[in-house]
Design an enzyme around this catalytic site. Structure first.
Site, PDB file in Angstrom:
ATOM      1  N   CYS A  73       8.047   1.505  16.830  1.00 21.60           N
ATOM      2  CA  CYS A  73       8.512   0.245  17.421  1.00 21.60           C
ATOM      3  C   CYS A  73       7.348  -0.442  18.130  1.00 21.60           C
ATOM      4  CB  CYS A  73       9.635   0.524  18.429  1.00 21.60           C
ATOM      5  SG  CYS A  73      10.187  -0.981  19.264  1.00 21.60           S
ATOM      6  N   ARG A  78       0.836  -1.213   0.000  1.00 16.44           N
ATOM      7  CA  ARG A  78       0.000   0.000   0.000  1.00 16.44           C
ATOM      8  C   ARG A  78       0.866   1.256   0.000  1.00 16.44           C
ATOM      9  NH1 ARG A  78      -3.969  -0.697   4.728  1.00 16.44           N
ATOM     10  NH2 ARG A  78      -4.871   1.224   3.936  1.00 16.44           N
ATOM     11  N   HIS A  98      -6.258   7.291  12.024  1.00  9.80           N
ATOM     12  CA  HIS A  98      -5.865   5.880  11.940  1.00  9.80           C
ATOM     13  C   HIS A  98      -4.398   5.717  11.574  1.00  9.80           C
ATOM     14  CE1 HIS A  98     -10.350   4.648  11.256  1.00  9.80           C
ATOM     15  NE2 HIS A  98     -10.089   4.985  12.491  1.00  9.80           N
ATOM     16  N   GLN A 139      -9.666   9.074   8.064  1.00 10.19           N
ATOM     17  CA  GLN A 139      -9.399   7.673   8.418  1.00 10.19           C
ATOM     18  C   GLN A 139      -8.356   7.114   7.450  1.00 10.19           C
ATOM     19  OE1 GLN A 139     -13.417   5.512   9.465  1.00 10.19           O
ATOM     20  NE2 GLN A 139     -13.858   7.079   7.948  1.00 10.19           N
TER      21      GLN A 139
HETATM   22  C1  BV8 Z   1     -11.051   1.286  19.228  1.00  9.60           C
HETATM   23  C2  BV8 Z   1      -6.102   0.953   9.741  1.00  9.60           C
HETATM   24  C3  BV8 Z   1     -11.117   0.757  21.535  1.00  9.60           C
HETATM   25  C4  BV8 Z   1      -5.289   1.664   8.751  1.00  9.60           C
HETATM   26  C5  BV8 Z   1      -8.372   1.085  10.365  1.00  9.60           C
HETATM   27  C6  BV8 Z   1     -18.181   0.222  18.690  1.00  9.60           C
HETATM   28  C7  BV8 Z   1     -19.095  -0.577  18.018  1.00  9.60           C
HETATM   29  C8  BV8 Z   1     -18.666  -1.651  17.229  1.00  9.60           C
HETATM   30  C9  BV8 Z   1     -17.299  -1.932  17.111  1.00  9.60           C
HETATM   31  C10 BV8 Z   1     -16.422  -1.135  17.766  1.00  9.60           C
HETATM   32  C11 BV8 Z   1     -16.847  -0.065  18.564  1.00  9.60           C
HETATM   33  N1  BV8 Z   1     -15.743   0.527  19.082  1.00  9.60           N
HETATM   34  C12 BV8 Z   1     -14.648  -0.136  18.647  1.00  9.60           C
HETATM   35  C13 BV8 Z   1     -15.034  -1.162  17.846  1.00  9.60           C
HETATM   36  C14 BV8 Z   1     -14.153  -2.118  17.206  1.00  9.60           C
HETATM   37  C15 BV8 Z   1     -13.566  -1.545  15.918  1.00  9.60           C
HETATM   38  C16 BV8 Z   1     -14.622  -1.363  14.861  1.00  9.60           C
HETATM   39  O1  BV8 Z   1     -15.113  -0.272  14.660  1.00  9.60           O
HETATM   40  N2  BV8 Z   1     -14.928  -2.454  14.185  1.00  9.60           N
HETATM   41  C17 BV8 Z   1     -15.872  -2.412  13.092  1.00  9.60           C
HETATM   42  C18 BV8 Z   1     -15.336  -3.237  11.932  1.00  9.60           C
HETATM   43  C19 BV8 Z   1     -17.203  -2.919  13.596  1.00  9.60           C
HETATM   44  N3  BV8 Z   1     -12.906  -0.284  16.154  1.00  9.60           N
HETATM   45  C20 BV8 Z   1     -11.642  -0.305  16.606  1.00  9.60           C
HETATM   46  O2  BV8 Z   1     -11.062  -1.333  16.864  1.00  9.60           O
HETATM   47  C21 BV8 Z   1     -10.969   1.043  16.816  1.00  9.60           C
HETATM   48  N4  BV8 Z   1     -10.342   1.033  18.109  1.00  9.60           N
HETATM   49  O3  BV8 Z   1     -12.154   1.714  19.220  1.00  9.60           O
HETATM   50  O4  BV8 Z   1     -10.359   0.921  20.378  1.00  9.60           O
HETATM   51  C22 BV8 Z   1     -11.958  -0.487  21.405  1.00  9.60           C
HETATM   52  C23 BV8 Z   1     -11.435  -1.639  20.815  1.00  9.60           C
HETATM   53  C24 BV8 Z   1     -12.248  -2.785  20.690  1.00  9.60           C
HETATM   54  C25 BV8 Z   1     -13.559  -2.780  21.178  1.00  9.60           C
HETATM   55  C26 BV8 Z   1     -14.077  -1.605  21.751  1.00  9.60           C
HETATM   56  C27 BV8 Z   1     -13.272  -0.467  21.879  1.00  9.60           C
HETATM   57  C28 BV8 Z   1      -9.861   1.238  15.787  1.00  9.60           C
HETATM   58  C29 BV8 Z   1     -10.452   1.445  14.424  1.00  9.60           C
HETATM   59  C30 BV8 Z   1      -9.320   1.758  13.417  1.00  9.60           C
HETATM   60  C31 BV8 Z   1      -8.996   0.517  12.652  1.00  9.60           C
HETATM   61  N5  BV8 Z   1      -8.056   0.827  11.589  1.00  9.60           N
HETATM   62  N6  BV8 Z   1      -7.464   1.265   9.468  1.00  9.60           N
HETATM   63  C32 BV8 Z   1      -5.433   1.021   7.441  1.00  9.60           C
HETATM   64  O5  BV8 Z   1      -5.010  -0.145   7.298  1.00  9.60           O
HETATM   65  O6  BV8 Z   1      -5.985   1.693   6.570  1.00  9.60           O
HETATM   66  S1  BV8 Z   1      -9.961   1.222   9.896  1.00  9.60           S
HETATM   67  C33 BV8 Z   1     -10.088   1.154   8.206  1.00  9.60           C
HETATM   68  O7  BV8 Z   1     -11.458   1.217   7.928  1.00  9.60           O
HETATM   69  C34 BV8 Z   1      -9.494   2.312   7.456  1.00  9.60           C
HETATM   70  O8  BV8 Z   1      -8.976   3.352   8.251  1.00  9.60           O
HETATM   71  C35 BV8 Z   1     -10.706   2.827   6.689  1.00  9.60           C
HETATM   72  O9  BV8 Z   1     -10.609   4.127   6.327  1.00  9.60           O
HETATM   73  C36 BV8 Z   1     -11.712   2.579   7.713  1.00  9.60           C
HETATM   74  C37 BV8 Z   1     -13.158   2.735   7.468  1.00  9.60           C
HETATM   75  O10 BV8 Z   1     -13.431   2.366   6.240  1.00  9.60           O
HETATM   76  P1  BV8 Z   1     -13.848   3.524   5.218  1.00  9.60           P
HETATM   77  O11 BV8 Z   1     -12.776   4.559   5.170  1.00  9.60           O
HETATM   78  O12 BV8 Z   1     -15.221   3.971   5.551  1.00  9.60           O
HETATM   79  O13 BV8 Z   1     -13.775   2.727   3.903  1.00  9.60           O
HETATM   80  P2  BV8 Z   1     -14.822   1.676   3.362  1.00  9.60           P
HETATM   81  O14 BV8 Z   1     -14.158   0.923   2.281  1.00  9.60           O
HETATM   82  O15 BV8 Z   1     -15.449   0.923   4.509  1.00  9.60           O
HETATM   83  O16 BV8 Z   1     -15.972   2.590   2.747  1.00  9.60           O
HETATM   84  C38 BV8 Z   1     -15.680   3.409   1.647  1.00  9.60           C
HETATM   85  C39 BV8 Z   1     -16.954   4.137   1.315  1.00  9.60           C
HETATM   86  O17 BV8 Z   1     -16.684   5.031   0.245  1.00  9.60           O
HETATM   87  C40 BV8 Z   1     -18.056   3.218   0.853  1.00  9.60           C
HETATM   88  O18 BV8 Z   1     -19.248   3.558   1.545  1.00  9.60           O
HETATM   89  C41 BV8 Z   1     -18.209   3.524  -0.630  1.00  9.60           C
HETATM   90  O19 BV8 Z   1     -19.555   3.489  -1.054  1.00  9.60           O
HETATM   91  C42 BV8 Z   1     -17.704   4.920  -0.716  1.00  9.60           C
HETATM   92  N7  BV8 Z   1     -17.065   5.269  -1.979  1.00  9.60           N
HETATM   93  C43 BV8 Z   1     -16.349   4.477  -2.809  1.00  9.60           C
HETATM   94  N8  BV8 Z   1     -15.903   5.215  -3.847  1.00  9.60           N
HETATM   95  C44 BV8 Z   1     -16.343   6.489  -3.646  1.00  9.60           C
HETATM   96  C45 BV8 Z   1     -17.077   6.526  -2.455  1.00  9.60           C
HETATM   97  N9  BV8 Z   1     -17.658   7.643  -1.979  1.00  9.60           N
HETATM   98  C46 BV8 Z   1     -17.490   8.772  -2.703  1.00  9.60           C
HETATM   99  N10 BV8 Z   1     -16.782   8.818  -3.853  1.00  9.60           N
HETATM  100  C47 BV8 Z   1     -16.202   7.699  -4.360  1.00  9.60           C
HETATM  101  N11 BV8 Z   1     -15.529   7.751  -5.519  1.00  9.60           N
END
Ligand code: BV8
Length: 258
Positions: free
Chosen positions: A127, A69, A119, A101
């Site tokens: 490290c 990436r 993120h 993000q």
């Molecule tokens: C945390 C790493 C404490 C970098 C990423 C509450 C409820 C449920 C779950 C949780 C919660 N709190 C915490 C969680 C757990 C978890 C979570 O959210 N899980 C999800 C899957 C349910 N969160 C965490 O673990 C966070 N930490 O809260 O710590 C904690 C821990 C555990 C439990 C409780 C508390 C840490 C989250 C960060 C993770 N790291 N990335 C990397 O590798 O990139 S997240 C990753 O997903 C990226 O950063 C990415 O950006 C992000 C979100 O995705 P999107 O950016 O939205 O991208 P996606 O592909 O999903 O969507 C793209 C959209 O664009 C689509 O809708 C599409 O239609 C649209 N699109 C496409 N093309 C276009 C467009 N729109 C416009 N124009 C276009 N051309």
């Protein structure tokens, strides 16, 4: 266009704008979003690879994922959506904040300066075992050796270096969350717009920012190619591609947007 309500606010004295971006904003630059890569990347779910457990299990696989990436992000250019946000920042100054993000650095390359990378960044390494300051790193670790920490080695350890990325299950930087909270609180009671663009609203706590903004009186707008998981939380939904929808939304060509 129904959207005007939110954006008209920006023309009011003292208006403040907070923008949250996701992978969709970089899609038209040629970078894949999570929705289209989940489970497609070497048969691994992103959540498995982008996690501390995944790194412990197979650090070479994780370094290959992030190195690929890194290399890919260097080959693409910011798109008009990134540039529109940089232009709006020039006009609003400290009344603007961009929370992304994305880890691809494209906002900064488009000229955005007031950016919080909640993120982390593809181009920073840290490290996994000591408090070494994260450092800029554009190297690719595709095969063979895994980078280890010189700082640890001085102390007889040899922890692995890892991407300076917030993985699933890891806390976001409290300083980032405090800066976002402070911006929103300063905006409360003033003309305040919150825009989320190119994000599926699937990942927390980023997906919850719209709720915080609403509770502080913001007019909230989603700009996305398709409905997101939290579309219902927004006052307005602009369905479209961000590279065209964001410049149009800010009507950047019009002279009345001073
Ligand atoms: C945390 C790493 C404490 C970098 C990423 C509450 C409820 C449920 C779950 C949780 C919660 N709190 C915490 C969680 C757990 C978890 C979570 O959210 N899980 C999800 C899957 C349910 N969160 C965490 O673990 C966070 N930490 O809260 O710590 C904690 C821990 C555990 C439990 C409780 C508390 C840490 C989250 C960060 C993770 N790291 N990335 C990397 O590798 O990139 S997240 C990753 O997903 C990226 O950063 C990415 O950006 C992000 C979100 O995705 P999107 O950016 O939205 O991208 P996606 O592909 O999903 O969507 C793209 C959209 O664009 C689509 O809708 C599409 O239609 C649209 N699109 C496409 N093309 C276009 C467009 N729109 C416009 N124009 C276009 N051309």
């Amino acid at each position: 266009m129904e959207i005007a309500g939110g954006i008209d606010l920006l023309r009011e004295e003292g208006a403040r704008l907070l923008v949250l971006t996701g992978a969709g904003v970089s899609a038209e630059s040629g970078l894949r979003t999570f929705r289209d890569s989940n489970g497609l990347w070497e048969e691994h779910r992103v959540e498995d690879v982008a996690s501390p457990e995944g790194f412990d299990r197979d650090p070479q696989l994780v370094w290959r994922f992030y190195s690929m990436r890194r290399n890919q992000a260097k080959t693409v250019e910011p798109n008009p959506g990134h540039r529109a946000l940089a232009e709006v920042e020039k006009r609003l100054g400290d009344r603007f904040m961009l929370v992304t993000q994305n880890v691809d650095g494209l906002h900064q390359r488009a000229g955005s300066e007031r950016v919080i990378e909640i993120h982390g960044s593809l181009f920073r390494t840290k490290c996994s075992g000591c408090d070494l300051e994260p450092f800029d790193d554009h190297a690719a670790y595709l095969e063979g050796t895994l980078p280890t920490c010189d700082n640890c080695e001085k102390r007889g350890g040899n922890s692995l270096l890892r991407p300076d990325i917030v993985w699933f299950g890891e806390m976001l930087d409290p300083a980032h969350l405090q800066a976002i909270d402070a911006f929103m609180r300063r905006a409360a009671g003033k003309p305040f717009v919150f825009i989320a663009a190119g994000t599926s609203g699937a990942v927390w706590p980023a997906a919850g920012l719209v709720n915080q903004a609403r509770s502080l009186g913001a007019s909230t707008i989603l700009v996305n190619a398709e409905p997101a998981e939290n579309t219902a939380r927004f006052h307005r939904f602009v369905q479209g591609k961000s590279a065209s929808a964001l410049p149009a939304l800010f009507d950047l060509n019009a002279s009345n947007n001073r």
